[in-house]
Motif scaffolding. Structure first.
Motif, PDB file in Angstrom:
ATOM      1  N   TYR A 287      80.966  31.329  -8.353  1.00  0.00           N
ATOM      2  CA  TYR A 287      79.693  31.166 -10.012  1.00  0.00           C
ATOM      3  C   TYR A 287      80.070  32.649 -10.037  1.00  0.00           C
ATOM      4  O   TYR A 287      80.267  33.591  -9.143  1.00  0.00           O
ATOM      5  CB  TYR A 287      78.797  31.171  -9.510  1.00  0.00           C
ATOM      6  N   ASP A 288      79.623  33.266 -11.348  1.00  0.00           N
ATOM      7  CA  ASP A 288      79.749  34.632 -11.882  1.00  0.00           C
ATOM      8  C   ASP A 288      78.697  35.720 -10.842  1.00  0.00           C
ATOM      9  O   ASP A 288      78.886  36.366 -10.090  1.00  0.00           O
ATOM     10  CB  ASP A 288      79.561  34.588 -12.984  1.00  0.00           C
ATOM     11  N   GLU A 289      77.840  34.388 -10.223  1.00  0.00           N
ATOM     12  CA  GLU A 289      76.702  35.243  -9.647  1.00  0.00           C
ATOM     13  C   GLU A 289      76.836  34.885  -8.000  1.00  0.00           C
ATOM     14  O   GLU A 289      76.167  35.631  -7.556  1.00  0.00           O
ATOM     15  CB  GLU A 289      75.726  35.114 -10.162  1.00  0.00           C
ATOM     16  N   CYS A 290      77.633  34.492  -7.728  1.00  0.00           N
ATOM     17  CA  CYS A 290      77.264  34.205  -6.139  1.00  0.00           C
ATOM     18  C   CYS A 290      79.313  33.288  -5.210  1.00  0.00           C
ATOM     19  O   CYS A 290      79.850  32.867  -6.516  1.00  0.00           O
ATOM     20  CB  CYS A 290      76.335  33.022  -5.754  1.00  0.00           C
ATOM     21  N   LEU A 291      78.932  32.942  -4.306  1.00  0.00           N
ATOM     22  CA  LEU A 291      79.802  32.386  -4.001  1.00  0.00           C
ATOM     23  C   LEU A 291      78.538  31.531  -2.912  1.00  0.00           C
ATOM     24  O   LEU A 291      78.519  31.881  -2.138  1.00  0.00           O
ATOM     25  CB  LEU A 291      80.728  32.947  -2.973  1.00  0.00           C
TER      26      LEU A 291
ATOM     27  N   ASN B 211      71.341  29.777 -16.193  1.00  0.00           N
ATOM     28  CA  ASN B 211      72.035  29.572 -15.305  1.00  0.00           C
ATOM     29  C   ASN B 211      72.653  29.966 -14.604  1.00  0.00           C
ATOM     30  O   ASN B 211      74.049  30.632 -15.764  1.00  0.00           O
ATOM     31  CB  ASN B 211      72.441  27.682 -16.327  1.00  0.00           C
ATOM     32  N   PRO B 212      74.230  30.007 -13.194  1.00  0.00           N
ATOM     33  CA  PRO B 212      74.901  29.991 -12.826  1.00  0.00           C
ATOM     34  C   PRO B 212      76.238  29.901 -13.258  1.00  0.00           C
ATOM     35  O   PRO B 212      76.036  28.366 -14.436  1.00  0.00           O
ATOM     36  CB  PRO B 212      74.487  29.581 -11.375  1.00  0.00           C
ATOM     37  N   THR B 213      76.992  30.236 -13.963  1.00  0.00           N
ATOM     38  CA  THR B 213      78.034  30.641 -14.439  1.00  0.00           C
ATOM     39  C   THR B 213      79.525  29.790 -13.040  1.00  0.00           C
ATOM     40  O   THR B 213      79.677  30.342 -12.826  1.00  0.00           O
ATOM     41  CB  THR B 213      78.623  32.024 -15.334  1.00  0.00           C
ATOM     42  N   PHE B 214      79.806  28.676 -13.258  1.00  0.00           N
ATOM     43  CA  PHE B 214      80.420  28.120 -13.205  1.00  0.00           C
ATOM     44  C   PHE B 214      81.853  28.637 -13.205  1.00  0.00           C
ATOM     45  O   PHE B 214      82.541  28.892 -14.566  1.00  0.00           O
ATOM     46  CB  PHE B 214      80.651  26.237 -12.819  1.00  0.00           C
ATOM     47  N   LEU B 215      82.784  28.784 -11.977  1.00  0.00           N
ATOM     48  CA  LEU B 215      84.179  29.331 -11.894  1.00  0.00           C
ATOM     49  C   LEU B 215      84.941  28.073 -11.569  1.00  0.00           C
ATOM     50  O   LEU B 215      86.106  27.398 -11.955  1.00  0.00           O
ATOM     51  CB  LEU B 215      84.265  30.380 -11.526  1.00  0.00           C
ATOM     52  N   LEU B 216      85.260  28.062 -10.311  1.00  0.00           N
ATOM     53  CA  LEU B 216      86.029  26.967  -9.889  1.00  0.00           C
ATOM     54  C   LEU B 216      85.087  26.892  -8.158  1.00  0.00           C
ATOM     55  O   LEU B 216      84.672  27.634  -7.566  1.00  0.00           O
ATOM     56  CB  LEU B 216      87.250  27.362  -9.344  1.00  0.00           C
TER      57      LEU B 216
END
Length: 289
Positions: free
Chosen positions: A124-128, A29-34
């Motif tokens: 996300y930690d893995e993408c934008l 699961n991708p890690t949401f940042l903001l």
């Protein structure tokens, strides 16, 4: 003999850690940042045509999320004010499957929280994933960047200089990239007996000069006295930590192949534990460049 209740948390943690040795990291699961949507503090919706074009654009971006370099941009609509420009960028060390999952999550996130906004970006930690009613391709954007930092500091002399020098080297390597403007680097910090891990990345549509300038501006905003800090930006991002936060097994030297799934899974365990702990000490704030 009864079970010591005080040992249960350690036992549970051990079971999770051991079980993760067999986890496959390509379906995490991708890690949401903001997330940020504009214009803020308004309820006036964009016109129906723009909204329809936005849905089409996000769908097309998701369908192209298997691109080898983890980047894609396109526009929908034929004329202003209905044209929507959009792009995604996945972290340079993640697999295609992780990239695909991240863009899918980002699409749902923007549709839910920014459905009637002219501009939206989710990290996300893995993408934008990003869209705008203005042209955003091959153009550096500075004004919507955010700084995150670990609230714990390092007081040893020379630490900040060592971080800055390593980050500058990482940025220079990333700016020279072609297919991917992405680089990682690690350095042994003898003054604190720790290893420093750094990462720098730009969207590949930027020129080397623009990428370098974007990364340098971001580095200047890092909280170098912290145990870790990162800058999230629509055009580039930088990060340093005192633990391995990227899949080192997936960013080997060009002539050295990866050694298979087992090595990747083991690397995932090494990343998951410190991330879970350090996340408790992070704060984020907007950075007005």
């Amino acid at each position: 003999m009864g079970t010591d209740l005080n040992s249960l948390p350690s036992l549970v943690f051990l079971i999770i850690a051991v079980s993760c040795l067999f986890c496959h990291p390509t379906r995490a699961n991708p890690t949401f940042l903001l997330r940020e949507c504009e214009p803020e503090n308004t309820t006036s919706p964009t016109n129906a045509t723009y909204q329809a074009n936005l849905k089409i654009l996000l769908s097309l971006l998701e369908s192209n999320s298997t691109t080898p370099n983890g980047f894609y941009n396109l526009s929908t609509g034929s004329e202003a004010p209905n044209i929507v420009y959009g792009l995604f960028l996945c972290r340079g060390d993640v697999s295609t499957d992780i990239c695909q999952d991240c863009i899918a999550a980002g699409r749902q996130n923007l549709l839910k929280h920014c459905p009637k906004k002219e501009v939206g970006i989710v990290y996300y930690d893995e993408c934008l994933l990003r869209y705008s009613n203005e042209y955003i391709f091959s153009t550096v954007t500075y004004d919507t960047s955010f700084v995150m930092r670990n609230v714990l500091n390092v007081s040893q002399s020379g630490f900040e200089q060592a971080v800055a020098e390593t980050m500058n080297q990482t940025a220079a390597q990333a700016a020279r990239g072609s297919e991917k403007k992405f680089a990682t680097k690690k350095a042994k910090l003898t003054q604190i007996n720790e290893t420093l891990y750094t990462l720098a990345q730009c969207t590949p549509d930027l020129s080397s000069a623009d990428c370098g300038n974007c990364l340098q501006t971001s580095i200047n905003s890092l909280q170098l006295e912290s145990k870790g800090s990162r800058v999230l930006g629509p055009s580039c991002g930088v990060r340093f930590e005192l633990y391995p936060f990227y899949f080192e097994a997936l960013v080997p030297p060009p002539t050295r192949p990866t050694s298979g799934e087992h090595r990747i899974s083991t690397a995932l365990v090494a990343i998951l534990v410190p991330i879970a702990v350090s996340a408790l000490f992070y704060t984020v704030f907007p950075q007005p460049f």
